[in-house]
Design a protein around this motif. Structure first.
Motif, PDB file in Angstrom:
ATOM      1  N   PHE A  10      13.214  -3.544   8.517  1.00 47.57           N
ATOM      2  CA  PHE A  10      14.047  -4.233   7.526  1.00 47.57           C
ATOM      3  C   PHE A  10      14.968  -5.289   8.149  1.00 47.57           C
ATOM      4  N   ASP A  11      15.299  -5.128   9.423  1.00 50.03           N
ATOM      5  CA  ASP A  11      16.176  -6.098  10.068  1.00 50.03           C
ATOM      6  C   ASP A  11      15.520  -7.458  10.192  1.00 50.03           C
ATOM      7  N   SER A  12      14.193  -7.522  10.118  1.00 49.55           N
ATOM      8  CA  SER A  12      13.498  -8.812  10.241  1.00 49.55           C
ATOM      9  C   SER A  12      13.033  -9.364   8.900  1.00 49.55           C
ATOM     10  N   HIS A  13      12.514  -8.523   8.020  1.00 55.46           N
ATOM     11  CA  HIS A  13      11.960  -9.029   6.755  1.00 55.46           C
ATOM     12  C   HIS A  13      12.838  -8.751   5.541  1.00 55.46           C
ATOM     13  N   VAL A  14      13.925  -7.985   5.720  1.00 59.02           N
ATOM     14  CA  VAL A  14      14.907  -7.622   4.677  1.00 59.02           C
ATOM     15  C   VAL A  14      14.264  -7.175   3.356  1.00 59.02           C
ATOM     16  N   GLY A  15      13.103  -6.548   3.454  1.00 65.67           N
ATOM     17  CA  GLY A  15      12.483  -5.962   2.273  1.00 65.67           C
ATOM     18  C   GLY A  15      11.341  -6.746   1.669  1.00 65.67           C
ATOM     19  N   TYR A  16      11.101  -7.955   2.146  1.00 61.34           N
ATOM     20  CA  TYR A  16      10.012  -8.764   1.581  1.00 61.34           C
ATOM     21  C   TYR A  16       8.646  -8.241   2.035  1.00 61.34           C
ATOM     22  N   ALA A  17       7.606  -8.672   1.343  1.00 57.31           N
ATOM     23  CA  ALA A  17       6.258  -8.118   1.534  1.00 57.31           C
ATOM     24  C   ALA A  17       5.539  -8.791   2.695  1.00 57.31           C
ATOM     25  N   THR A  18       6.099  -8.713   3.889  1.00 57.29           N
ATOM     26  CA  THR A  18       5.455  -9.256   5.077  1.00 57.29           C
ATOM     27  C   THR A  18       4.348  -8.309   5.540  1.00 57.29           C
ATOM     28  N   PRO A  19       3.440  -8.796   6.390  1.00 57.03           N
ATOM     29  CA  PRO A  19       2.421  -7.885   6.933  1.00 57.03           C
ATOM     30  C   PRO A  19       3.031  -6.674   7.641  1.00 57.03           C
ATOM     31  N   HIS A  20       4.121  -6.884   8.394  1.00 58.48           N
ATOM     32  CA  HIS A  20       4.794  -5.776   9.080  1.00 58.48           C
ATOM     33  C   HIS A  20       5.280  -4.743   8.070  1.00 58.48           C
ATOM     34  N   HIS A  21       5.900  -5.195   6.997  1.00 59.76           N
ATOM     35  CA  HIS A  21       6.419  -4.268   5.994  1.00 59.76           C
ATOM     36  C   HIS A  21       5.278  -3.525   5.302  1.00 59.76           C
ATOM     37  N   ARG A  22       4.254  -4.234   4.913  1.00 56.90           N
ATOM     38  CA  ARG A  22       3.123  -3.589   4.237  1.00 56.90           C
ATOM     39  C   ARG A  22       2.440  -2.572   5.153  1.00 56.90           C
ATOM     40  N   SER A  23       2.347  -2.910   6.434  1.00 53.43           N
ATOM     41  CA  SER A  23       1.744  -1.991   7.391  1.00 53.43           C
ATOM     42  C   SER A  23       2.582  -0.723   7.530  1.00 53.43           C
ATOM     43  N   LEU A  80      14.779   3.412  -2.324  1.00 52.51           N
ATOM     44  CA  LEU A  80      14.912   2.153  -1.592  1.00 52.51           C
ATOM     45  C   LEU A  80      13.788   1.188  -1.957  1.00 52.51           C
ATOM     46  N   HIS A  81      12.561   1.696  -1.977  1.00 56.93           N
ATOM     47  CA  HIS A  81      11.449   0.855  -2.415  1.00 56.93           C
ATOM     48  C   HIS A  81      11.398   0.807  -3.947  1.00 56.93           C
ATOM     49  N   ARG A  82      10.975  -0.319  -4.459  1.00 55.56           N
ATOM     50  CA  ARG A  82      10.913  -0.548  -5.904  1.00 55.56           C
ATOM     51  C   ARG A  82       9.555  -0.065  -6.408  1.00 55.56           C
ATOM     52  N   MET A  83       9.541   1.128  -6.965  1.00 50.65           N
ATOM     53  CA  MET A  83       8.280   1.750  -7.304  1.00 50.65           C
ATOM     54  C   MET A  83       7.582   1.102  -8.500  1.00 50.65           C
ATOM     55  N   SER A  84       8.276   0.235  -9.213  1.00 52.72           N
ATOM     56  CA  SER A  84       7.647  -0.487 -10.322  1.00 52.72           C
ATOM     57  C   SER A  84       6.938  -1.748  -9.840  1.00 52.72           C
ATOM     58  N   PHE A  85       7.082  -2.065  -8.546  1.00 49.52           N
ATOM     59  CA  PHE A  85       6.456  -3.255  -7.969  1.00 49.52           C
ATOM     60  C   PHE A  85       5.092  -2.890  -7.376  1.00 49.52           C
ATOM     61  N   SER A  86       4.190  -3.859  -7.353  1.00 42.91           N
ATOM     62  CA  SER A  86       2.975  -3.727  -6.567  1.00 42.91           C
ATOM     63  C   SER A  86       3.387  -3.781  -5.086  1.00 42.91           C
ATOM     64  N   PRO A  87       2.829  -2.956  -4.212  1.00 43.05           N
ATOM     65  CA  PRO A  87       1.631  -2.126  -4.362  1.00 43.05           C
ATOM     66  C   PRO A  87       1.891  -0.707  -4.806  1.00 43.05           C
ATOM     67  N   PHE A  88       3.125  -0.366  -5.202  1.00 44.46           N
ATOM     68  CA  PHE A  88       3.443   1.029  -5.512  1.00 44.46           C
ATOM     69  C   PHE A  88       2.982   1.443  -6.897  1.00 44.46           C
ATOM     70  N   LYS A  89       3.100   0.569  -7.868  1.00 45.72           N
ATOM     71  CA  LYS A  89       2.836   0.946  -9.249  1.00 45.72           C
ATOM     72  C   LYS A  89       1.419   1.483  -9.455  1.00 45.72           C
ATOM     73  N   PRO A  90       0.376   0.838  -8.907  1.00 43.20           N
ATOM     74  CA  PRO A  90      -0.974   1.406  -9.091  1.00 43.20           C
ATOM     75  C   PRO A  90      -1.104   2.793  -8.489  1.00 43.20           C
ATOM     76  N   ILE A  94       4.592   0.541   5.257  1.00 43.38           N
ATOM     77  CA  ILE A  94       4.439   1.310   4.018  1.00 43.38           C
ATOM     78  C   ILE A  94       3.130   2.091   4.041  1.00 43.38           C
ATOM     79  N   ALA A  95       2.051   1.437   4.498  1.00 49.72           N
ATOM     80  CA  ALA A  95       0.758   2.118   4.559  1.00 49.72           C
ATOM     81  C   ALA A  95       0.796   3.307   5.515  1.00 49.72           C
ATOM     82  N   GLU A  96       1.554   3.170   6.607  1.00 48.82           N
ATOM     83  CA  GLU A  96       1.608   4.245   7.608  1.00 48.82           C
ATOM     84  C   GLU A  96       2.577   5.353   7.232  1.00 48.82           C
ATOM     85  N   HIS A  97       3.757   4.969   6.718  1.00 54.66           N
ATOM     86  CA  HIS A  97       4.823   5.947   6.495  1.00 54.66           C
ATOM     87  C   HIS A  97       5.092   6.249   5.022  1.00 54.66           C
ATOM     88  N   GLY A  98       4.544   5.448   4.124  1.00 52.49           N
ATOM     89  CA  GLY A  98       4.809   5.618   2.712  1.00 52.49           C
ATOM     90  C   GLY A  98       6.117   4.968   2.299  1.00 52.49           C
TER      91      GLY A  98
END
Length: 219
Positions: free
Chosen positions: A182-195, A206-216, A197-201
């Motif tokens: 979060f110190d680098s992307h501050v929550g935006y959907a960068t490849p690092h952040h998406r990776s 904190l995460h916006r569960m109504s947003f993609s990729p969480f909602k599906p 999320i895929a690894e740790h959930g």
């Protein structure tokens, strides 16, 4: 049929940097002081949306105000301090991820703007809000200004304050959960952040569960 009116500025109508023309016109009409409203964090997958309200002193407008997205981080930080030093009043409000999920990001952003305006210690007679929508429930008249952070110095100042405050919040969050970056992307959907999320959930609240990729996944 009469042509419909749009507040969208033509390209050549947008100044190189925002100015105080809108505010000065409103003040000449007898509405002073004027507050600028803006938010940061509508797009990220995580964290709050943060709004700021700023009432500038017409005699002490910091030099270099601009849309926060067009400024380097060092310039934003410097102007953040200048705004707090020179402005008549500054207020910040935020809504968390749960609140965003409970309504939607637009409603949450407008509500954060309303709360920020309510928090000003100098009561504005008029407000200028960035975007196409006037926040409901404001305590004063308001005009929505498309690309307002590039047209109005008051809105630009609010955009800087909101951006710096939100970034600092996310950097502090990053210290608690360093593997998300979060110190680098501050929550935006960068490849690092998406990776991450895929690894740790996702992180609850904190995460916006109504947003993609969480909602599906939650459906």
């Amino acid at each position: 049929m009469a042509p419909s009116h749009s507040d969208s500025p033509l390209l050549f109508d947008i100044p190189v940097r925002p100015d105080f023309v809108l505010e000065a016109g409103i003040m000449r009409d007898g509405h002073a002081p004027v507050a600028g409203l803006d938010e940061a964090g509508r797009g990220p997958l995580a964290g709050p949306v943060v709004a700021a309200a700023v009432v500038l002193d017409p005699e002490r407008i910091p030099d270099g105000l601009d849309d926060s997205k067009r400024l380097l981080p060092e310039a934003r930080e410097g102007l953040f301090l200048d705004i707090f030093e020179a402005a008549l009043s500054v207020s910040v409000a935020s809504l968390c991820a749960n609140s965003i999920d409970g309504s939607n990001i637009l409603k949450a952003s407008l509500e954060a703007m309303r709360r920020a305006l309510d928090g000003l210690c100098v009561r504005p007679a008029y407000a200028l809000a960035d975007g196409r929508d006037v926040p409901p429930g404001l305590a004063c008249p308001c005009r929505a200004v498309v690309k307002g952070d590039q047209r109005s110095q008051s809105i630009a100042a609010a955009s800087i304050v909101a951006k710096v405050v939100r970034d600092r919040m996310m950097v502090r969050t990053g210290a608690l959960v360093p593997h998300y970056g979060f110190d680098s992307h501050v929550g935006y959907a960068t490849p690092h952040h998406r990776s991450a999320i895929a690894e740790h959930g996702p992180i609850a609240r904190l995460h916006r569960m109504s947003f993609s990729p969480f909602k599906p996944v939650a459906a």
